[in-house]
Write an enzyme that holds these catalytic residues in place. Structure first.
Site, PDB file in Angstrom:
ATOM      1  CE  LYS A 193       8.015   4.545  -2.988  1.00 45.60           C
ATOM      2  NZ  LYS A 193       8.775   3.334  -2.645  1.00 45.60           N
ATOM      3  CD  GLU A 229      -0.914  -1.699 -15.394  1.00 49.06           C
ATOM      4  OE1 GLU A 229      -1.377  -2.827 -15.147  1.00 49.06           O
ATOM      5  OE2 GLU A 229      -1.111  -1.108 -16.469  1.00 49.06           O
ATOM      6  CD  GLU A 254      -2.261  -9.751  -5.725  1.00 51.12           C
ATOM      7  OE1 GLU A 254      -2.313  -8.842  -4.881  1.00 51.12           O
ATOM      8  OE2 GLU A 254      -1.695  -9.619  -6.804  1.00 51.12           O
TER       9      GLU A 254
HETATM   10  P1  NAD Z   1       2.581  -2.172  -2.326  1.00 49.59           P
HETATM   11  O1  NAD Z   1       1.314  -1.558  -2.762  1.00 49.59           O
HETATM   12  O2  NAD Z   1       2.764  -2.476  -0.895  1.00 49.59           O
HETATM   13  O3  NAD Z   1       3.813  -1.249  -2.718  1.00 49.59           O
HETATM   14  C1  NAD Z   1       4.020  -0.816  -4.044  1.00 49.59           C
HETATM   15  C2  NAD Z   1       4.850   0.441  -4.017  1.00 49.59           C
HETATM   16  O4  NAD Z   1       4.093   1.463  -3.375  1.00 49.59           O
HETATM   17  C3  NAD Z   1       6.164   0.341  -3.242  1.00 49.59           C
HETATM   18  O5  NAD Z   1       7.131   1.140  -3.887  1.00 49.59           O
HETATM   19  C4  NAD Z   1       5.801   0.951  -1.897  1.00 49.59           C
HETATM   20  O6  NAD Z   1       6.915   1.508  -1.236  1.00 49.59           O
HETATM   21  C5  NAD Z   1       4.841   2.046  -2.323  1.00 49.59           C
HETATM   22  N1  NAD Z   1       3.890   2.475  -1.308  1.00 49.59           N
HETATM   23  C6  NAD Z   1       3.325   1.748  -0.322  1.00 49.59           C
HETATM   24  N2  NAD Z   1       2.488   2.526   0.394  1.00 49.59           N
HETATM   25  C7  NAD Z   1       2.518   3.762  -0.158  1.00 49.59           C
HETATM   26  C8  NAD Z   1       1.860   5.003   0.123  1.00 49.59           C
HETATM   27  N3  NAD Z   1       0.988   5.108   1.113  1.00 49.59           N
HETATM   28  N4  NAD Z   1       2.127   6.066  -0.660  1.00 49.59           N
HETATM   29  C9  NAD Z   1       2.992   5.960  -1.691  1.00 49.59           C
HETATM   30  N5  NAD Z   1       3.639   4.826  -2.005  1.00 49.59           N
HETATM   31  C10 NAD Z   1       3.400   3.734  -1.247  1.00 49.59           C
HETATM   32  O7  NAD Z   1       2.763  -3.462  -3.233  1.00 49.59           O
HETATM   33  P2  NAD Z   1       3.979  -4.485  -3.237  1.00 49.59           P
HETATM   34  O8  NAD Z   1       3.816  -5.397  -2.073  1.00 49.59           O
HETATM   35  O9  NAD Z   1       5.275  -3.793  -3.428  1.00 49.59           O
HETATM   36  O10 NAD Z   1       3.698  -5.277  -4.595  1.00 49.59           O
HETATM   37  C11 NAD Z   1       2.802  -6.311  -4.676  1.00 49.59           C
HETATM   38  C12 NAD Z   1       1.486  -5.839  -5.247  1.00 49.59           C
HETATM   39  O11 NAD Z   1       1.699  -5.219  -6.507  1.00 49.59           O
HETATM   40  C13 NAD Z   1       0.533  -6.968  -5.511  1.00 49.59           C
HETATM   41  O12 NAD Z   1      -0.764  -6.601  -5.141  1.00 49.59           O
HETATM   42  C14 NAD Z   1       0.619  -7.141  -7.022  1.00 49.59           C
HETATM   43  O13 NAD Z   1      -0.513  -7.736  -7.593  1.00 49.59           O
HETATM   44  C15 NAD Z   1       0.807  -5.755  -7.474  1.00 49.59           C
HETATM   45  N6  NAD Z   1       1.414  -5.732  -8.801  1.00 49.59           N
HETATM   46  C16 NAD Z   1       0.628  -5.351  -9.844  1.00 49.59           C
HETATM   47  C17 NAD Z   1       1.153  -5.352 -11.119  1.00 49.59           C
HETATM   48  C18 NAD Z   1       0.309  -4.949 -12.293  1.00 49.59           C
HETATM   49  O14 NAD Z   1       0.875  -4.675 -13.339  1.00 49.59           O
HETATM   50  N7  NAD Z   1      -1.008  -4.894 -12.172  1.00 49.59           N
HETATM   51  C19 NAD Z   1       2.484  -5.720 -11.333  1.00 49.59           C
HETATM   52  C20 NAD Z   1       3.255  -6.094 -10.236  1.00 49.59           C
HETATM   53  C21 NAD Z   1       2.701  -6.085  -8.968  1.00 49.59           C
END
Ligand code: NAD
Length: 500
Positions: A193, A269, A400
């Site tokens: 997803k 991650e 962040e």
């Molecule tokens: P997010 O957590 O809002 O969303 C990530 C994914 O999770 C998206 O596909 C979103 O649709 C899904 N999601 C959101 N709520 C959910 C739920 N309740 N149940 C299931 N899925 C859900 O994060 P974002 O804004 O898309 O990305 C930015 C974040 O990702 C930052 O915190 C960044 O540091 C982190 N990130 C980490 C890494 C790593 O390798 N550690 C790499 C890239 C990004």
């Protein structure tokens, strides 16, 4: 493109780039199809707000249908020869390279980063396909005499089973290949997803897997405007065996709680709050050039982005002057325009967040050196910013930023620098600049981090273990460790074959 339904592809374009036949449906059991009920999600260009495409908005029933397909394909995929799995990954690697322009254009349109950076992500993202095509044929085991000498132990590895992968919007290609490639190499089937803000790249990648000969049902893609509603039943389903997530720490933590019900294998991650330490003995050019990469790559929207700059007194003025000159030379624009080095942020909320963090830091006593303003043009832009003398207690030190903002705090001694760097619940990556190798070794042993960029600004590489400690996550992606996340260990004890 061969799809079962011509309503599931579209053309995505602006005046600079153009991609035909981009899938917009759900990929379930090898066929592209619309969502049940026909609902769609509008995908927007953050640099203009224009709608680029409408993609399927999956219902929870569609999500379970995707899991059904992954479950149905699991045994046959696990039974394929490792070389066959390796060859599919390698063919997909070649196809990704052949489609560099298409994938880069899609990422720039849906996410906003400059085209040169999108091209860089194609190279980086593709490397996971090549690396894990090589790992697929090197899955190990063990055969040993027990310490008592009375038997033989055999240790074997087998695929964990169907995987649910959830990815973020900031690296639309690499975050997908970093999960799909090791899972497929290990013999697992996948439901992925992607983020609803940037689904087009993953959909296009899935089509390339199909063209590379991946059997039906081995990779399924669902897109949804309600990630929670779609994901909860998939995670609660006992047929699912593994959850791999990249995204924010609060969402990762919520998913870990859901995964606990079925004692699901998980890889997380999560977010970062990377410290960047510049010591008096650093090479100034290296420190400044690397710091620019660590901060401004992906418009600062990277989990690995340097968030807190700690600069030692003796070099602070020179570092600030040289860095500010480079920041002033950055060029804001649409990612598809020539010469752009700073694209838009992903949406209006991201701009509000960066602005609020800068305003809070200034109110608490930081000195605004450059920037600090929204950009007066269409799209969601925030100007590159440098803050000096950021004061303890400022929100920017604990949050962040995910934007083009440098926040500098000065420090006096190595111990103080390390203490400041470790003063966070996160531990994904740290950066340090010093010409003293022993100091570099001390930092490697004392910084609470999963990764350290020593005299460099980028650590990501498919051949090395990417991941964090503390609230930055569990597990590693890339390297030979990456495939272990998708393998179970089984141990068999047999009697001593010489005993009669
Ligand atoms: P997010 O957590 O809002 O969303 C990530 C994914 O999770 C998206 O596909 C979103 O649709 C899904 N999601 C959101 N709520 C959910 C739920 N309740 N149940 C299931 N899925 C859900 O994060 P974002 O804004 O898309 O990305 C930015 C974040 O990702 C930052 O915190 C960044 O540091 C982190 N990130 C980490 C890494 C790593 O390798 N550690 C790499 C890239 C990004």
């Amino acid at each position: 493109m061969t799809t079962n339904d011509t309503t599931t592809t579209t053309t995505v374009a602006d005046e600079h780039v153009h991609v035909e036949d981009v899938p917009t449906g759900l990929l379930i059991g090898g066929s592209w199809r619309p969502a049940t009920g026909g609902r769609t999600i509008a995908v927007q260009d953050p640099s203009t707000g224009a709608v680029l495409a409408e993609v399927a908005d999956a219902t929870p029933e569609d999500g379970i249908a995707a899991l059904d397909a992954a479950v149905a394909a699991q045994d046959a995929w696990a039974a394929t020869a490792p070389r066959e799995r390796s060859d599919v990954l390698r063919r997909t690697f070649d196809l990704v390279h052949e489609h560099t322009d298409d994938l880069a254009a899609l990422m720039t349109l849906e996410m906003g980063k400059p085209l040169a950076e999108s091209r860089g992500e194609v190279v980086y993202g593709a490397e996971f396909l090549r690396w894990f095509s090589e790992e697929a044929v090197r899955i190990g085991g063990d055969y040993r005499t027990n310490p008592e000498g009375t038997g033989r132990g055999i240790v074997l590895k087998r695929p964990v089973g169907p995987v649910y992968a959830i990815t973020p919007w900031n690296f639309p290609l690499a975050m997908a290949t970093r999960k799909i490639a090791p899972a497929l190499a290990a013999g697992c089937t996948v439901v992925i997803k992607p983020a609803d803000l940037t689904p087009l790249t993953t959909l296009f990648l899935a089509e390339l897997f199909r063209r590379a000969g991946l059997p039906d049902g081995v990779l399924n893609v669902v897109t949804s405007s309600d990630a929670k509603e779609l994901s909860a039943p998939i995670i609660a389903d006992r047929r699912l065996r593994k959850l791999t997530f990249t995204g924010s720490t609060p969402v990762g933590s919520a998913l870990l709680k859901q995964a606990a019900d079925n004692v699901l294998r998980t890889s997380m991650e999560l977010g970062g709050n990377a410290p960047l330490l510049v010591f008096d003995d650093a090479d100034l050019d290296t420190a400044v050039t690397s710091a620019m990469q660590a901060k401004f790559r992906n418009v600062g929207e990277a989990c690995t982005a340097a968030n807190r700059f700690f600069v030692q007194d003796g070099i602070a003025d020179a570092f600030l002057a040289a860095l500010t000159a480079k920041v002033e030379a950055l060029r804001i624009g649409r990612g598809s325009e020539d010469g752009t080095t700073i694209g838009p942020l992903i949406d209006g909320r991201a701009v509000d967040k960066a602005a609020a963090l800068v305003d809070d830091a200034v109110e608490r006593g930081a000195r605004l050196v450059v920037g600090g303003e929204r950009v007066d043009r269409q799209g969601t832009f925030y100007g590159p910013t440098v803050l000096d003398d950021v004061q303890p207690g400022s929100d920017i030190l604990t949050t962040e930023i995910f934007g083009p903002v440098v926040a500098i705090t000065r420090f006096h001694t190595e111990d103080e620098g390390i203490r400041l760097a470790n003063d966070t619940e996160y531990g994904l990556v740290a950066y340090a600049y010093t010409s003293d190798f022993a100091r570099g070794q001390r930092l490697a042993e004392r910084l609470e981090t999963g990764m350290l960029g020593l005299n460099t600004g980028v650590v990501s590489n498919a051949a090395f273990p990417f991941g964090g400690v503390k609230a930055s996550g569990i597990g590693r992606e890339g390297s030979h460790e990456g495939i272990e996340e998708y393998l179970e260990t089984v141990y068999v004890l047999t009697p001593d074959p010489f005993a009669r």
